[in-house]
Design an enzyme around this catalytic site. Sequence first.
Site, PDB file in Angstrom:
ATOM      1  N   ASP A 101      11.658 -25.418 -60.341  1.00  0.00           N
ATOM      2  CA  ASP A 101      12.680 -25.134 -59.335  1.00  0.00           C
ATOM      3  C   ASP A 101      12.970 -26.356 -58.470  1.00  0.00           C
ATOM      4  O   ASP A 101      12.204 -27.310 -58.462  1.00  0.00           O
ATOM      5  CB  ASP A 101      12.171 -24.031 -58.396  1.00  0.00           C
ATOM      6  CG  ASP A 101      12.133 -22.694 -59.083  1.00  0.00           C
ATOM      7  OD1 ASP A 101      12.827 -22.532 -60.094  1.00  0.00           O
ATOM      8  OD2 ASP A 101      11.402 -21.814 -58.592  1.00  0.00           O
ATOM      9  N   MET A 119      13.981 -18.255 -46.083  1.00  0.00           N
ATOM     10  CA  MET A 119      15.420 -18.432 -46.331  1.00  0.00           C
ATOM     11  C   MET A 119      16.244 -18.015 -45.119  1.00  0.00           C
ATOM     12  O   MET A 119      17.319 -17.442 -45.257  1.00  0.00           O
ATOM     13  CB  MET A 119      15.864 -17.627 -47.567  1.00  0.00           C
ATOM     14  CG  MET A 119      15.177 -18.090 -48.835  1.00  0.00           C
ATOM     15  SD  MET A 119      15.369 -16.955 -50.219  1.00  0.00           S
ATOM     16  CE  MET A 119      14.058 -15.773 -49.922  1.00  0.00           C
ATOM     17  N   LYS A 164      17.224 -23.725 -58.126  1.00  0.00           N
ATOM     18  CA  LYS A 164      18.330 -23.124 -57.390  1.00  0.00           C
ATOM     19  C   LYS A 164      18.031 -23.285 -55.923  1.00  0.00           C
ATOM     20  O   LYS A 164      16.973 -22.900 -55.447  1.00  0.00           O
ATOM     21  CB  LYS A 164      18.470 -21.645 -57.733  1.00  0.00           C
ATOM     22  CG  LYS A 164      17.138 -20.980 -57.913  1.00  0.00           C
ATOM     23  CD  LYS A 164      17.280 -19.562 -58.327  1.00  0.00           C
ATOM     24  CE  LYS A 164      15.889 -19.028 -58.566  1.00  0.00           C
ATOM     25  NZ  LYS A 164      15.674 -17.745 -58.892  1.00  0.00           N
TER      26      LYS A 164
HETATM   27  N1  SAH Z   1       7.882 -18.449 -53.545  1.00  0.00           N
HETATM   28  C1  SAH Z   1       8.069 -19.262 -52.389  1.00  0.00           C
HETATM   29  C2  SAH Z   1       9.293 -18.839 -51.594  1.00  0.00           C
HETATM   30  C3  SAH Z   1      10.566 -19.095 -52.312  1.00  0.00           C
HETATM   31  S1  SAH Z   1      11.966 -18.664 -51.344  1.00  0.00           S
HETATM   32  C4  SAH Z   1       6.826 -19.191 -51.512  1.00  0.00           C
HETATM   33  O1  SAH Z   1       5.932 -18.378 -51.756  1.00  0.00           O
HETATM   34  O2  SAH Z   1       6.726 -19.974 -50.580  1.00  0.00           O
HETATM   35  C5  SAH Z   1      12.426 -20.221 -50.685  1.00  0.00           C
HETATM   36  C6  SAH Z   1      12.129 -20.262 -49.208  1.00  0.00           C
HETATM   37  O3  SAH Z   1      10.749 -20.506 -48.992  1.00  0.00           O
HETATM   38  C7  SAH Z   1      12.817 -21.389 -48.483  1.00  0.00           C
HETATM   39  O4  SAH Z   1      14.147 -21.055 -48.160  1.00  0.00           O
HETATM   40  C8  SAH Z   1      11.976 -21.520 -47.240  1.00  0.00           C
HETATM   41  O5  SAH Z   1      12.280 -20.527 -46.317  1.00  0.00           O
HETATM   42  C9  SAH Z   1      10.592 -21.227 -47.794  1.00  0.00           C
HETATM   43  N2  SAH Z   1       9.848 -22.460 -48.106  1.00  0.00           N
HETATM   44  C10 SAH Z   1       9.370 -22.844 -49.286  1.00  0.00           C
HETATM   45  N3  SAH Z   1       8.718 -24.011 -49.204  1.00  0.00           N
HETATM   46  C11 SAH Z   1       8.782 -24.381 -47.912  1.00  0.00           C
HETATM   47  C12 SAH Z   1       8.293 -25.494 -47.173  1.00  0.00           C
HETATM   48  N4  SAH Z   1       7.607 -26.480 -47.760  1.00  0.00           N
HETATM   49  N5  SAH Z   1       8.539 -25.547 -45.841  1.00  0.00           N
HETATM   50  C13 SAH Z   1       9.245 -24.567 -45.232  1.00  0.00           C
HETATM   51  N6  SAH Z   1       9.715 -23.495 -45.894  1.00  0.00           N
HETATM   52  C14 SAH Z   1       9.494 -23.397 -47.200  1.00  0.00           C
END
Ligand code: SAH
Length: 478
Positions: A248, A384, A270
């Site tokens: 991703d 998000m 995405k």
């Molecule tokens: N599966 C992922 C989430 C995917 S949805 C998890 O468990 O973290 C994508 C969202 O995750 C982003 O829009 C943001 O809100 C958050 N996110 C993922 N990585 C991040 C990071 N390093 N710092 C801040 N937010 C993060």
Amino acid sequence: MTTPWPYFPVFLRLQGARVLLVGGGEIAARKLRLLRRAQPTIEVVARELNSEVAAAVAEGAALRIATDFESSQVQGCRLVVAATDDPQLNAAVAAAAQRAGVPVNVVDDPELSSFITPAIVDRAPLLLAISSAGAAPVMVRRLRERLEAQLPVAYGRVADWMQTQRQRVKQAAGQRARRIWEQFLDGSGAEQLLSGNVAGADVALSTLLAEEATPGEVYLVGAGPGDPELLTFRALRLMQQCDVVLYDALISPAILELVRRDAERVHVGKRRAKHTLPQEQINEELVRRARAGQRVLRLKGGDPFVFGRGGEEIERLAAAGIPFQVVPGITAASGCAAYAGIPLTHRDHAQACVFVTGHPQADGTLNLHWDMLTRRGQTVVIYMGLTALPQLCAELIAHGLPGEWPAAVVENGTRADQRVIVATLAELPQRVGRPAQAGPSLVIVGQVVGLRDRLNWFAGQPETLTPSPPTVVNGEKA
Ligand code: SAH
């Protein structure tokens, strides 16, 4: 970002080629010793030869073509080595070689050199070349010692034997050849060779070739929020053994670096609107590749089962009867909270923690359980949530949270460029602004945010989202 390389590593064929060595002393002798291993015609230019160089000339391993250097001597050479103790002469040799477009090494002078020679662990035909581009020679030496100690002396013999069998394995196993060799090296085959039992190795290889092709499988792996050190051991192991990775946009370059180098890379990323491959196509791609016998790494940011659609992907795999495994990762909430010094729960402030998506519906509305989200004594983590931040904060206040309630945005959590903005619910949207191109960002709402004052430990970046839109004052960019 990946660090640029000061030098490109290559192994150069020198057999039969001409190499010019300028110098005949101790340093030249050292270079000569190495160069000889690659069997070039070595042409020596030197006024005096020490005993070792003289012996090499006497044996015919090197040719003394002149006592004094002239630029014409570099013509037609594949490499030039300047190894005299006269810096001016070395510089003249380097200049002549550069003009003629011949790679040149000036001993102990990386500035004048177009190539440098690495530290070598020699298990010919297996050669390990190590270089720090001159940055840390002592570290290179240490590393070489460690590798020397770890690689059995007979390893070269294993490589030699594998070479003799390459055609056979390729013909018998086709696409599966690489996997066969991996199993051979991990299994008893290599051991047999190391102990000198060639017949035993032959049997081990034949057995592997006779086995049924193993079906492909899918590893659904959480890569965590960005810091590669937060990978699990299992994630790293599977990253090292996959044939292909589908990853991703959230996957940081530093993590992608750790995927086996010769695995095929497919970016299915995405990020909000910029869908590259629709989910259904990703699902189908996983099935197609696993059916073709590949070990497919599906690498996802954070945890695959937290807002990652990981469930949908393996539902499809399960329906198709394809073996899979799921490796949890550190989800953004845990990673960001830890690296921002904000405990998600706390005896005095939060007895519960809610993860929620702040991704608006197609029509721009946010359909969330506001009554549940505005309860006291809990922490709310919004994934998000950046796009709809003003709306989010306004709704939370409208449904009963005080405007002074603590809230934070963590951008690029756990990465070197992590930024944390702490404010009140009422002020957060304005403090964050409308960043044109923010990194992944997480919103944390609750009294625990106040603990950051005392608990922050990770350096990160100053408090603005990047790159902030330019502030316009009187028609000029501030
Ligand atoms: N599966 C992922 C989430 C995917 S949805 C998890 O468990 O973290 C994508 C969202 O995750 C982003 O829009 C943001 O809100 C958050 N996110 C993922 N990585 C991040 C990071 N390093 N710092 C801040 N937010 C993060």
